[in-house]
Design a protein around this motif. Structure first.
Motif, PDB file in Angstrom:
ATOM      1  N   GLU A 162     -93.482  -6.516 -23.650  1.00 24.07           N
ATOM      2  CA  GLU A 162     -94.526  -5.762 -24.346  1.00 24.07           C
ATOM      3  C   GLU A 162     -94.016  -5.230 -25.681  1.00 24.07           C
ATOM      4  N   ASP A 163     -92.811  -4.687 -25.706  1.00 20.68           N
ATOM      5  CA  ASP A 163     -92.241  -4.165 -26.954  1.00 20.68           C
ATOM      6  C   ASP A 163     -92.128  -5.266 -28.005  1.00 20.68           C
ATOM      7  N   ALA A 164     -91.660  -6.462 -27.589  1.00 22.13           N
ATOM      8  CA  ALA A 164     -91.502  -7.556 -28.537  1.00 22.13           C
ATOM      9  C   ALA A 164     -92.845  -8.014 -29.095  1.00 22.13           C
ATOM     10  N   LEU A 165     -93.846  -8.084 -28.237  1.00 22.23           N
ATOM     11  CA  LEU A 165     -95.155  -8.550 -28.700  1.00 22.23           C
ATOM     12  C   LEU A 165     -95.823  -7.527 -29.619  1.00 22.23           C
ATOM     13  N   VAL A 166     -95.623  -6.251 -29.329  1.00 21.49           N
ATOM     14  CA  VAL A 166     -96.157  -5.212 -30.214  1.00 21.49           C
ATOM     15  C   VAL A 166     -95.519  -5.318 -31.598  1.00 21.49           C
ATOM     16  N   LYS A 167     -94.203  -5.563 -31.644  1.00 21.05           N
ATOM     17  CA  LYS A 167     -93.517  -5.723 -32.930  1.00 21.05           C
ATOM     18  C   LYS A 167     -93.994  -6.964 -33.671  1.00 21.05           C
ATOM     19  N   SER A 197     -84.308 -13.640 -12.095  1.00 18.53           N
ATOM     20  CA  SER A 197     -85.045 -13.618 -13.351  1.00 18.53           C
ATOM     21  C   SER A 197     -84.027 -13.535 -14.485  1.00 18.53           C
ATOM     22  N   VAL A 198     -84.112 -14.465 -15.417  1.00 24.47           N
ATOM     23  CA  VAL A 198     -83.232 -14.481 -16.580  1.00 24.47           C
ATOM     24  C   VAL A 198     -84.107 -14.341 -17.819  1.00 24.47           C
ATOM     25  N   PHE A 199     -83.784 -13.370 -18.669  1.00 29.22           N
ATOM     26  CA  PHE A 199     -84.622 -13.105 -19.843  1.00 29.22           C
ATOM     27  C   PHE A 199     -83.743 -12.728 -21.021  1.00 29.22           C
ATOM     28  N   SER A 200     -83.956 -13.399 -22.150  1.00 30.88           N
ATOM     29  CA  SER A 200     -83.182 -13.121 -23.353  1.00 30.88           C
ATOM     30  C   SER A 200     -84.137 -13.021 -24.536  1.00 30.88           C
ATOM     31  N   VAL A 201     -83.963 -11.951 -25.335  1.00 34.92           N
ATOM     32  CA  VAL A 201     -84.895 -11.703 -26.441  1.00 34.92           C
ATOM     33  C   VAL A 201     -84.172 -11.038 -27.611  1.00 34.92           C
ATOM     34  N   GLY A 202     -84.518 -11.453 -28.817  1.00 41.61           N
ATOM     35  CA  GLY A 202     -84.194 -10.686 -30.006  1.00 41.61           C
ATOM     36  C   GLY A 202     -82.860 -10.921 -30.665  1.00 41.61           C
ATOM     37  N   GLN A 203     -82.060 -11.902 -30.203  1.00 44.33           N
ATOM     38  CA  GLN A 203     -80.719 -12.050 -30.769  1.00 44.33           C
ATOM     39  C   GLN A 203     -80.728 -12.832 -32.094  1.00 44.33           C
ATOM     40  N   ASN A 204     -79.902 -12.383 -33.036  1.00 48.00           N
ATOM     41  CA  ASN A 204     -79.568 -13.245 -34.165  1.00 48.00           C
ATOM     42  C   ASN A 204     -78.980 -14.545 -33.641  1.00 48.00           C
ATOM     43  N   LEU A 205     -78.143 -14.390 -32.613  1.00 51.99           N
ATOM     44  CA  LEU A 205     -77.625 -15.538 -31.881  1.00 51.99           C
ATOM     45  C   LEU A 205     -77.329 -15.085 -30.459  1.00 51.99           C
ATOM     46  N   GLY A 206     -77.942 -15.731 -29.485  1.00 53.48           N
ATOM     47  CA  GLY A 206     -77.718 -15.386 -28.087  1.00 53.48           C
ATOM     48  C   GLY A 206     -77.496 -16.631 -27.253  1.00 53.48           C
ATOM     49  N   HIS A 207     -76.566 -16.555 -26.317  1.00 56.15           N
ATOM     50  CA  HIS A 207     -76.284 -17.689 -25.434  1.00 56.15           C
ATOM     51  C   HIS A 207     -76.141 -17.167 -24.006  1.00 56.15           C
ATOM     52  N   THR A 208     -76.964 -17.684 -23.101  1.00 58.99           N
ATOM     53  CA  THR A 208     -76.955 -17.273 -21.704  1.00 58.99           C
ATOM     54  C   THR A 208     -76.884 -18.504 -20.820  1.00 58.99           C
ATOM     55  N   ALA A 216     -86.625 -18.354 -15.866  1.00 60.31           N
ATOM     56  CA  ALA A 216     -85.780 -18.091 -17.022  1.00 60.31           C
ATOM     57  C   ALA A 216     -86.637 -18.164 -18.276  1.00 60.31           C
ATOM     58  N   LYS A 217     -86.453 -17.165 -19.164  1.00 62.48           N
ATOM     59  CA  LYS A 217     -87.304 -17.076 -20.344  1.00 62.48           C
ATOM     60  C   LYS A 217     -86.480 -16.733 -21.578  1.00 62.48           C
ATOM     61  N   SER A 218     -86.812 -17.370 -22.693  1.00 58.26           N
ATOM     62  CA  SER A 218     -86.221 -17.008 -23.980  1.00 58.26           C
ATOM     63  C   SER A 218     -87.355 -16.704 -24.950  1.00 58.26           C
ATOM     64  N   LEU A 219     -87.194 -15.611 -25.697  1.00 61.17           N
ATOM     65  CA  LEU A 219     -88.217 -15.167 -26.634  1.00 61.17           C
ATOM     66  C   LEU A 219     -87.569 -14.890 -27.981  1.00 61.17           C
ATOM     67  N   GLY A 220     -88.017 -15.597 -29.003  1.00 62.26           N
ATOM     68  CA  GLY A 220     -87.470 -15.422 -30.333  1.00 62.26           C
ATOM     69  C   GLY A 220     -88.489 -14.827 -31.286  1.00 62.26           C
ATOM     70  N   VAL A 221     -88.053 -13.846 -32.061  1.00 61.08           N
ATOM     71  CA  VAL A 221     -88.888 -13.250 -33.106  1.00 61.08           C
ATOM     72  C   VAL A 221     -88.115 -13.333 -34.422  1.00 61.08           C
ATOM     73  N   GLU A 222     -88.842 -13.181 -35.526  1.00 61.16           N
ATOM     74  CA  GLU A 222     -88.234 -13.266 -36.858  1.00 61.16           C
ATOM     75  C   GLU A 222     -87.387 -14.539 -36.943  1.00 61.16           C
ATOM     76  N   SER A 223     -86.094 -14.414 -37.271  1.00 62.30           N
ATOM     77  CA  SER A 223     -85.246 -15.604 -37.417  1.00 62.30           C
ATOM     78  C   SER A 223     -84.239 -15.726 -36.276  1.00 62.30           C
ATOM     79  N   ASN A 224     -84.586 -15.232 -35.085  1.00 64.44           N
ATOM     80  CA  ASN A 224     -83.681 -15.273 -33.925  1.00 64.44           C
ATOM     81  C   ASN A 224     -83.294 -16.705 -33.556  1.00 64.44           C
ATOM     82  N   ARG A 225     -82.122 -16.793 -32.910  1.00 61.69           N
ATOM     83  CA  ARG A 225     -81.670 -18.038 -32.283  1.00 61.69           C
ATOM     84  C   ARG A 225     -81.275 -17.691 -30.852  1.00 61.69           C
TER      85      ARG A 225
END
Length: 377
Positions: free
Chosen positions: A369-374, A205-216, A232-241
């Motif tokens: 869950e934390d990301a979706l609540v935010k 399982s690969v999961f990345s969330v919340g980075q201003n800039l993230g590379h996996t 594999a999952k990527s989740l972006g909030v606000e202005s994440n990349r």
């Protein structure tokens, strides 16, 4: 200007073993490009490398307050702002991963100490990086023959920090590995590069969330009769990349892979989820399935989903791939509203169902869950 403040980095590695080798790796990092000019647009990196190059982070030991262990039931290896809760190995190598694999791999190897896992069991490597620090670590896993390892790598960054990891995974015949690669950030940064050679079975399982800039990046090579299942999952909030790449290469005969790629982009974020499933010319009677889906929430959000397939032999069992990108279905919202839910609750339920997979561990579910609540769901 490099990712790290050069004076700080050289001072840090001067106190480590293999100083000359580390300095050579740092010079290699400075010389290597992030990607070659001839890279095809279909396989290019969408990561804005110039953002990393403008960080100029410090590298030093700066232990913070005691940390709460994010998941229970594991043997813990904690790296807290480059301070270690255990005695790591002094090493500039990491199994399958080579300095030439990526520019940031060279930098990470130059500054990291190593976690070595060569016994069956459950292990958590927790890389906590707070403040404007670069926090590198290398992890080398050799699963014993006939045994099972459950490994969770979890990086958490905040206040401008950047955890960086290189990970080597070797799974012999008759052995199995459960592997979770999780990068969570509060508007900070992250880099991970993992490579696996599998003769037995790997479930990832690969999961990345919340980075201003993230590379996996996650690369798996399958030998004869090996099996790989991954999501594999990527989740972006606000202005994440957030950019996640998961590749599987069938080298051996009768190898099997099943891959699921999911991206969610909300607000003004840009999320990328890609994967290339390759059946090599000698991988006779192999099968692969790779499915990509993206969910776009908000008028300014963008997502790229690109599951790719390369078949180099005519003797295969199955080779399937598909891709889709959409907004939250109005029909599903209408259906749930008719059963008593308000629109916002209905949207949240649909997004949770989209993101969650059966084999997600407790930590991934909590972060989703934390990301979706935010996000207000």
């Amino acid at each position: 200007m490099p990712v790290v403040e050069q004076e700080s980095f050289l001072k840090y590695i001067s106190n480590l073993s293999f100083r000359s080798e580390r300095e050579e790796l740092f010079q290699k990092y400075l010389a290597l490009p992030y990607q070659v000019v001839s890279d095809s647009p279909t396989i290019k990196h969408y990561t804005e490398w110039s953002v990393f190059e403008g960080l100029n982070l410090r590298v030093e030991e700066q232990g913070s307050d005691d940390l709460k262990i994010p998941i229970e039931g594991y043997s813990n290896y904690i790296i807290n702002n480059n301070s270690y809760s255990f005695t790591p190995r002094e090493s500039v190598t990491c199994g399958l991963v080579k300095p030439e694999d990526h520019k940031l791999v060279s930098l990470t190897l130059a500054g990291s100490k190593k976690v070595t896992i060569d016994k069956g069991g459950r292990y958590l490597v927790y890389n906590h990086c707070k403040g404007r620090l670069f926090c590198p670590v290398s992890i080398e896993v050799n699963v014993p023959e006939g045994d099972h390892v459950d490994l969770v790598y979890y990086s958490e960054s905040m206040e401008g920090g950047m955890p960086s990891s290189v990970i080597s995974l070797i799974v012999p015949k008759g052995s199995s590995l459960s592997f979770s690669l999780i990068n969570s950030s509060r508007n900070s940064y992250a880099f991970s590069y993992a490579k696996a050679k599998v003769e037995g079975e790997i479930n990832s399982s690969v999961f990345s969330v919340g980075q201003n800039l993230g590379h996996t990046e996650y690369h798996v090579s399958l030998e004869d009769e090996a099996v790989a299942n991954f999501n594999a999952k990527s989740l972006g909030v606000e202005s994440n990349r957030v950019n996640v790449l998961a590749n599987v290469n069938h080298v051996g005969k009768k190898s099997v892979s099943n891959g699921s790629l999911k991206a969610v982009a909300s607000e003004s974020s840009f999320t990328i989820i890609r994967g290339d499933a390759v059946i090599g010319e000698n991988a006779f009677d192999s099968s692969t399935t790779i499915v990509g889906k993206a969910l776009i929430i908000g008028a300014e959000a963008k997502a790229v989903v690109a599951p790719m397939l390369e078949v180099k032999t005519g003797k295969i069992v199955t080779a399937k791939h598909s891709a889709s990108a959409s907004k939250v279905s109005e029909d599903l919202i209408f259906y749930l509203e008719n059963r008593g839910l308000d629109k916002r609750t209905a949207e949240g339920l649909i997004i949770r169902g989209f993101l969650t997979d059966d084999n997600d561990n407790e930590l991934i579910r909590t972060l989703i869950e934390d990301a979706l609540v935010k996000m207000g769901y």
